[in-house]
Design a protein around this motif. Structure first.
Motif, mmCIF file in Angstrom:
data_model
loop_
_atom_site.group_PDB
_atom_site.id
_atom_site.type_symbol
_atom_site.label_atom_id
_atom_site.label_comp_id
_atom_site.label_asym_id
_atom_site.label_seq_id
_atom_site.Cartn_x
_atom_site.Cartn_y
_atom_site.Cartn_z
ATOM 1 N N ALA A 1 0.794 -0.993 -0.230
ATOM 2 C CA ALA A 1 0.126 0.068 -0.168
ATOM 3 C C ALA A 1 0.984 1.447 0.033
ATOM 4 O O ALA A 1 0.637 2.175 -0.591
ATOM 5 N N ALA A 2 1.933 1.374 0.804
ATOM 6 C CA ALA A 2 2.876 2.123 0.637
ATOM 7 C C ALA A 2 3.381 2.284 -0.835
ATOM 8 O O ALA A 2 3.567 4.146 -0.975
ATOM 9 N N VAL A 3 3.683 1.432 -1.481
ATOM 10 C CA VAL A 3 4.229 1.486 -2.593
ATOM 11 C C VAL A 3 3.595 2.307 -3.361
ATOM 12 O O VAL A 3 3.782 3.533 -4.237
ATOM 13 N N ALA A 4 1.661 1.919 -3.915
ATOM 14 C CA ALA A 4 0.816 2.201 -3.863
ATOM 15 C C ALA A 4 0.837 3.455 -3.834
ATOM 16 O O ALA A 4 0.095 4.341 -4.869
ATOM 17 N N GLY A 5 0.938 3.496 -3.376
ATOM 18 C CA GLY A 5 0.768 5.378 -2.589
ATOM 19 C C GLY A 5 1.679 6.141 -2.959
ATOM 20 O O GLY A 5 1.525 7.883 -3.446
ATOM 21 N N ARG A 6 2.771 5.930 -3.033
ATOM 22 C CA ARG A 6 3.415 6.251 -3.797
ATOM 23 C C ARG A 6 3.754 6.871 -4.932
ATOM 24 O O ARG A 6 3.816 7.973 -5.376
ATOM 25 N N MET A 7 3.167 6.195 -5.521
ATOM 26 C CA MET A 7 3.160 5.494 -7.030
ATOM 27 C C MET A 7 1.535 6.878 -7.453
ATOM 28 O O MET A 7 2.528 7.263 -7.684
ATOM 29 N N THR A 8 0.985 6.976 -6.836
ATOM 30 C CA THR A 8 0.246 8.003 -6.966
ATOM 31 C C THR A 8 -0.245 8.979 -6.349
ATOM 32 O O THR A 8 -0.706 10.262 -6.070
ATOM 33 N N GLY A 9 0.348 9.442 -5.045
ATOM 34 C CA GLY A 9 1.154 10.141 -4.303
ATOM 35 C C GLY A 9 0.681 12.130 -4.659
ATOM 36 O O GLY A 9 0.422 12.941 -4.804
ATOM 37 N N GLY A 10 1.674 12.291 -6.010
ATOM 38 C CA GLY A 10 1.151 12.801 -6.749
ATOM 39 C C GLY A 10 -0.577 13.533 -8.449
ATOM 40 O O GLY A 10 -0.182 14.159 -8.650
ATOM 41 N N LEU A 11 -1.467 12.316 -7.811
ATOM 42 C CA LEU A 11 -2.663 12.728 -8.611
ATOM 43 C C LEU A 11 -3.421 12.919 -7.395
ATOM 44 O O LEU A 11 -3.385 12.979 -5.926
ATOM 45 N N SER A 12 -4.282 13.836 -7.827
ATOM 46 C CA SER A 12 -5.038 14.496 -6.887
ATOM 47 C C SER A 12 -6.404 12.984 -7.209
ATOM 48 O O SER A 12 -5.922 12.643 -7.925
ATOM 49 N N PRO A 13 -7.204 13.035 -6.214
ATOM 50 C CA PRO A 13 -8.287 12.343 -6.135
ATOM 51 C C PRO A 13 -9.023 11.844 -6.781
ATOM 52 O O PRO A 13 -9.180 10.555 -7.709
ATOM 53 N N ALA A 14 -9.300 12.888 -7.813
ATOM 54 C CA ALA A 14 -10.292 12.429 -9.224
ATOM 55 C C ALA A 14 -9.091 12.247 -10.469
ATOM 56 O O ALA A 14 -10.072 11.663 -10.744
ATOM 57 N N ASP A 15 -7.971 12.712 -10.255
ATOM 58 C CA ASP A 15 -7.149 12.453 -10.855
ATOM 59 C C ASP A 15 -6.945 10.541 -11.207
ATOM 60 O O ASP A 15 -7.061 9.795 -12.179
#
Length: 141
Positions: A109-123
């Protein structure tokens, strides 16, 4: 190279890096990415068939059997001696596997969070929709 080809290469590069980062958090737990995917699928879908398990783990049925044998030797799964339909054996997680899976999920989950961390929830939702559409187009759905 076309825009579609560039996108395909980018998706493949992203998948390769994601796999590498997942491996980095799973290795200290003594798990490989296929083993983690197998445990996750067995946890989320009790009674899953061998064919479906292979699809979810992204390996052949023969490779899935090798993964299961390794997990069984580590005491993370139990497999029935009785063969069911299509010679499949019922497979269940042990308590040790459930605990290990909890640790593994935290790291993944931490890896996935890092991958999507620069995205807004809508993105992130839009990317999910777009990738689902691409997957379904290739799968003929």
């Amino acid at each position: 190279m076309t825009a579609s080809e560039n996108l395909g290469v980018l998706i493949k590069e992203t998948q390769a890096i994601l796999h590498q980062r997942m491996d980095e958090v799973l290795r200290p737990l003594g798990l490989t990415v296929p083993q983690y995917a197998c445990l996750q699928a067995l946890h989320d879908t009790p009674g899953i068939t061998g064919s479906e398990l292979a699809r979810r783990v992204f390996v052949s049925r023969q490779s899935t059997n090798i993964v299961l044998q390794g997990l069984e030797k580590r005491g993370l799964i139990t497999r029935s001696d009785d063969q069911g339909p299509r010679r499949e054996r019922a497979t269940e997680l042990t308590g040790a596997a459930v605990a290990l899976l909890g640790e593994a999920r935290t790291g993944v989950a931490a890896v996935a969070g890092r991958m999507t961390g620069g995205l807004s929830p809508a993105d992130a939702r839009r990317l999910h929709t777009l990738l689902t559409t691409c997957r379904d187009a290739l799968a003929g759905r």
